[in-house]
Each structure stands twice: as C-alpha cells, then as structure tokens.
Scaffold this motif. Structure first.
Motif, short mmCIF file in Angstrom:
data_model
loop_
_atom_site.label_atom_id
_atom_site.label_comp_id
_atom_site.label_asym_id
_atom_site.label_seq_id
_atom_site.Cartn_x
_atom_site.Cartn_y
_atom_site.Cartn_z
N PHE A 1 33.49 8.06 9.02
CA PHE A 1 33.30 6.83 8.23
C PHE A 1 32.47 7.12 6.99
O PHE A 1 32.79 6.65 5.89
CB PHE A 1 32.63 5.78 9.12
N ASN A 2 31.42 7.93 7.14
CA ASN A 2 30.56 8.32 6.01
C ASN A 2 31.37 9.05 4.94
O ASN A 2 31.27 8.74 3.74
CB ASN A 2 29.44 9.22 6.55
N LEU A 3 32.19 10.00 5.37
CA LEU A 3 33.03 10.74 4.43
C LEU A 3 34.01 9.80 3.73
O LEU A 3 34.22 9.89 2.51
CB LEU A 3 33.79 11.84 5.17
N GLY A 4 34.61 8.87 4.50
CA GLY A 4 35.54 7.91 3.91
C GLY A 4 34.88 7.05 2.85
O GLY A 4 35.46 6.78 1.79
N LEU A 5 33.65 6.61 3.12
CA LEU A 5 32.93 5.79 2.14
C LEU A 5 32.65 6.58 0.86
O LEU A 5 32.75 6.03 -0.25
CB LEU A 5 31.62 5.28 2.73
#
Length: 526
Positions: free
Chosen positions: A340-344
């Motif tokens: 999720f962090n990478l996606g953001l």
C-alpha cells in the motif's frame, strides 16, 4: 560476540569500502549549503544565482525579510550540521586538503556512515521482532545491504537511507510495543516518524502506513479500546515534537506554519524575476504527465524499473505469495501495508515532471518503499537458500548473485556517468528510457579493456573524452584521492597508504561476510 554487533561491524566494513568521500548530488550539496549558512551566519543563496531550468532549485525562494532560502526540508541539513562544522574546523589544522574536500569527508564518515550502519541494525531489530532467528536476521540484514539499492544510497547521500532508518525504527518500535507490552515503544515509533517527516515532507505516506500498522497490530492482539487509545496517544506524543519543529522552521523561513518551500516555489514561479529569462513554463508544471507515465515508468522503464534495479523484488514477492499462509499475521499485515505504501508513492509522483528522479540510480522516490517491503521477504528467501536443496535453490542463489553484482556495479562508478555520456554523445532518448544498468556494466568493462565495445567512452573523440574525464572513473575514495594527489605534491605520500587501508577493509568485508554466511549454513546442516 552478539549477532547484532557482528551485523554492525560487517555493515561498517562494506559501507566504508564503497565510500567515495564526495558529495556529488546537487540536492545534498544544497542541503549542506543550508547547514553551513546557519552556523556561519551567511546567506543560503548567493545573490547572483540564476536557475538553469524550471527544475533547478539553486535559486531558492524569497522568504521572510526578503531573503532567499533553499526550498528543501531542513532535516538532512540538521543532521549534516555537526559534520560540516567539524570539517571546517579541521581544515584549519590540515589546510593541504581543500576546505570543500574536508567538509565532504567529515560529513560522509561522521554523519552518513553511522546512520547507514544504524539502518542495517534497525533492519536486524525488525526481523527479530518478526520472530526470525538471530542468525537468519543477521545474515538477512547484510544481504539486504549489499544486494539491494540500499547499498547505492549508502554511497550517494540523498535522503533515502535516512528516511529508511527512521521509518524502519518506526515499524520496529511499533511492533516492540505490541510484542513486549511497553507503551513507551509507541512513543519511540512516533518520534522516529517525526524525524522522517523533518527530513522529507512526503514521509506523510510513511507516517500513515506505520500508524496503520500500529493500530492493526493492537487490534489483532487486543480488543481493549482503552489500551488502544493509550498506545495511540503515546505514539502521537512522540510524533508531535519533531513534526512541530519542522513547522517552526518553515515559520521562521517563510512566515507561515503551513507554507513549505515547495508550495512557496509554486507561488513564486510566475513572479520571481530570476526566472524571467527561462523559456515559458509548461502548463500545470510540475504536474505535466498523465498518471500512467509515472506509474508504468517506475515499474517497467529500462532506466527506472524497481524490478531491474532491485532484482530480488520480483522473486521475493513470488516467494511471499507461495508462503503466505505460513506467515505470521504481523508479517502479513506488514507486507500488505508496505505494498500500500509503494502504491501511494506511485500515485503521488505519477504526474510530476520528475517522477523518475532524473539523475538518480533507479526510482529514487520509490526505492525506500521497496527496501521496507524486502526486509521480511529477503529473510524468507535466505531461509530457502540456506536450508533447502534442489534445482530451485541453485536458481535462487543465481538470482542473489545477480542482485549483488547489480548493486556493486551501481557504486563502482559515479552516479551521473551514463546521463553525462548521453548528453555528450547527443543521445536524444528520454533519460528514463535509457538502459542505464546495461550502460554501467559496459562502462565498467571498458575501464578494464577499452576495446570491449564501440560504446566505450575511451573510443570517443578527444574533446568528448575530456568532457567526460571527471565522471569516467572509479568512485571509491582511494581512487579519487589518488587523482587529487597527482596535482597536489603534499598528498602524494598518503595515496598508497589509503589504497592499502582500503584493500584491507575490502578483504575484511568479503571475508567476514563469507565466514558469517558459511557458519550459519554449516549450523543449519548440522
């Protein structure tokens, strides 16, 4: 000797070996310039600075009192300030080495080197909290250093590894709070994320994801709402001081708690006279791209793909999927949140003109998310490599070897070599479409044998070779010092001593890493 001490010492050896002793990135040079201005009472920005493009940050912005301020966040400058002060003072005792060189050396070895070692140690701590055995956690931490772009950013002092250090501490302290039932660890986690925000404003994404991890872990362990609120309160209490310090710095620089250098630059682009001579600014600058350009570029472009420049990422993700049901809930939650962090981060940078990080090796704004994601995945990978047999294990060993080769290649020659050579040879291919890794391997081979390829820099015309002379070289400190000593007789005698010391440290780094890995493998076999 305790495993954590072994990990710290081996990391210290590797990070010492790859040091260039230089600061060659304009971003870090400007942040060091900020630190130097603070303690010397001078201006951050010289009055005659003219930006070369809309992306050039050297002109800064007009802030409080009509002074010009560099637009960057202040965290890295605060970290470098003691080293800059000491380097300046040491130059008075050793004037034969230039002032700039002395400042760079001291900042690299006094500030960045221990911070990078601390990042590796924090990786070890997090792995132990995930219940990996000490030996696996120790070896994984070393492999994480030398087989991912953590190694490159341990040599090239962008903000990446400092943010990585504090965010890793944030995750580890949050998990320690749950594992050990000590709310003070929640305070440490919040404090670490406050430090990350002070270094880079986009760390708000890390703040969100660490907070989600903390709340998720608490909720999984306990349904006691009062306990949850107590831990969350401790985290917030830890986070506020450094977060407020960043706002305070922006207030005294820009006159508002909520104005940042970046937002003020956006307001002043059309009114600041220093930009008057530049071509017309692109519409909506810096948001000039459709989202798919930045997203697909980070994932698949030859110059920036996170799968190319961190070759362990894809096989580790596959392994994580295969072993998913065997993972602890804490690791499962961590991996979901890291993705999720990478996606953001992908979404945040997808439309900006410089989503690719320009001159940086790999996708500079995204690799910290990759490093975090890889921490437990590499531990699973190492377990498989060490303690299973068969053809698959040989394939995994080959992938690990390839990953190490890629990272060694990334630190062997200067950061901007391939981009500079493309400019000199008038290559019109967009930077993010250049296969920089292949070019780097070719350039290393050309150092050994200039007839290796028609693309060898040494086969260009003399004028082109002269323009590339400063970057077509080995990066490591003794080689750079030797070139400097050639024009400074006072330094000639030190050059061979430095080579001998560097060779000894290199031998120790390789030897201790192999010994540590083989001892763990042998213990597993018995």
């Amino acid at each position: 000797m305790k495993p954590i001490i072994k990990v710290a010492l081996i990391a210290l050896l590797w990070i010492t070996v790859i040091q260039s002793g230089r600061i060659d990135t304009i971003d870090t040079i400007l942040r060091l310039q900020m630190a130097h201005a603070w303690w010397t009472g001078t201006e951050e920005v010289a009055p005659d600075v003219q930006p070369s493009s809309w992306q050039d940050p050297s002109a800064g912005v007009i802030g409080v009192g009509g002074k010009r301020y560099i637009t960057y966040d202040v965290g890295q400058s605060l970290l470098m300030l003691p080293g800059d002060w000491l380097g300046t003072k040491l130059h008075q005792s050793f004037p034969k080495l230039g002032l700039e060189d002395m400042r760079y050396l001291v900042v690299n070895f006094l500030i960045f080197l221990p911070l990078n070692v601390a990042a590796v140690v924090s990786c070890f701590w997090l792995l132990r909290l995930f219940n990996f055995e000490e030996q696996i956690a120790g070896l994984t931490s070393i492999v994480w250093l030398i087989s991912t772009t953590v190694l490159h950013y341990a040599q090239v002092p962008f903000q990446n590894n400092q943010v990585l250090l504090f965010v890793t501490i944030g995750y580890a302290a949050a998990l320690a709070c749950i594992r050990h039932g000590r709310p003070r660890f929640a305070l440490i986690s919040g404090l670490a994320l406050g430090a990350a925000l002070l270094i880079r404003m986009t760390s708000v994404i890390h703040i969100l994801t660490v907070f989600l991890f903390l709340v998720g872990c608490i909720t999984y362990q306990s349904r006691d709402k009062l306990k949850v609120l107590k831990i969350v309160r401790q985290w917030i209490v830890g986070f506020i001081p450094l977060a407020f310090l960043g706002r305070f710095f922006d207030y005294i620089r820009y006159g508002s708690l909520w104005t940042t250098g970046a937002s003020l630059a956006q307001q002043q682009f059309n009114t600041d006279p220093v930009y008057a001579s530049l071509p017309e600014r692109p519409a909506n600058f810096p948001f000039t791209n459709p989202p798919h350009v930045g997203i697909l570029g980070v994932l698949f472009s030859p110059a920036k793909s996170i799968f190319l420049y961190d070759p362990l990422l894809l096989p580790c993700l596959v392994l994580g999927i295969v072993l998913w049901k065997k993972l602890s809930p804490y690791i499962q939650l961590y991996l979901v949140i890291c993705i999720f962090n990478l996606g953001l981060h992908l979404v945040l940078t997808s439309q900006v003109d410089f989503w690719h990080g320009d001159w940086a090796w790999g996708a500079r704004y995204h690799v910290t998310s990759v490093h975090l994601l890889l921490i437990p995945l590499i531990a699973l990978f190492i377990q498989r490599v060490l303690f299973t047999k068969g053809l698959t294990v040989w394939l995994m060993r080959g992938i690990l070897t390839l990953a190490i080769i890629v990272q060694i290649a990334s630190v062997t020659m200067p950061l901007g070599l391939e981009i500079t050579s493309a400019q000199v040879m008038a290559d019109k291919t967009p930077r993010y479409l250049q296969f920089r890794l292949g070019q780097r391997l070719t350039n290393i081979a050309c150092l050994v044998n200039s007839s290796f390829s028609q693309k060898c820099i040494n086969r260009l015309n003399p004028d082109q070779q002269l323009r590339l002379e400063e970057v077509n070289k080995v990066s490591f400190l003794p080689f750079g010092f030797s070139r400097k000593a050639a024009s400074n007789p006072a330094l000639v005698k030190l050059s061979p001593i430095l080579f001998v010391l560097w060779g000894l440290v290199l031998a120790l780094a390789i030897g201790t890493t192999l010994w540590y890995g083989l001892s763990i493998w042998a213990s597993g076999m018995t």
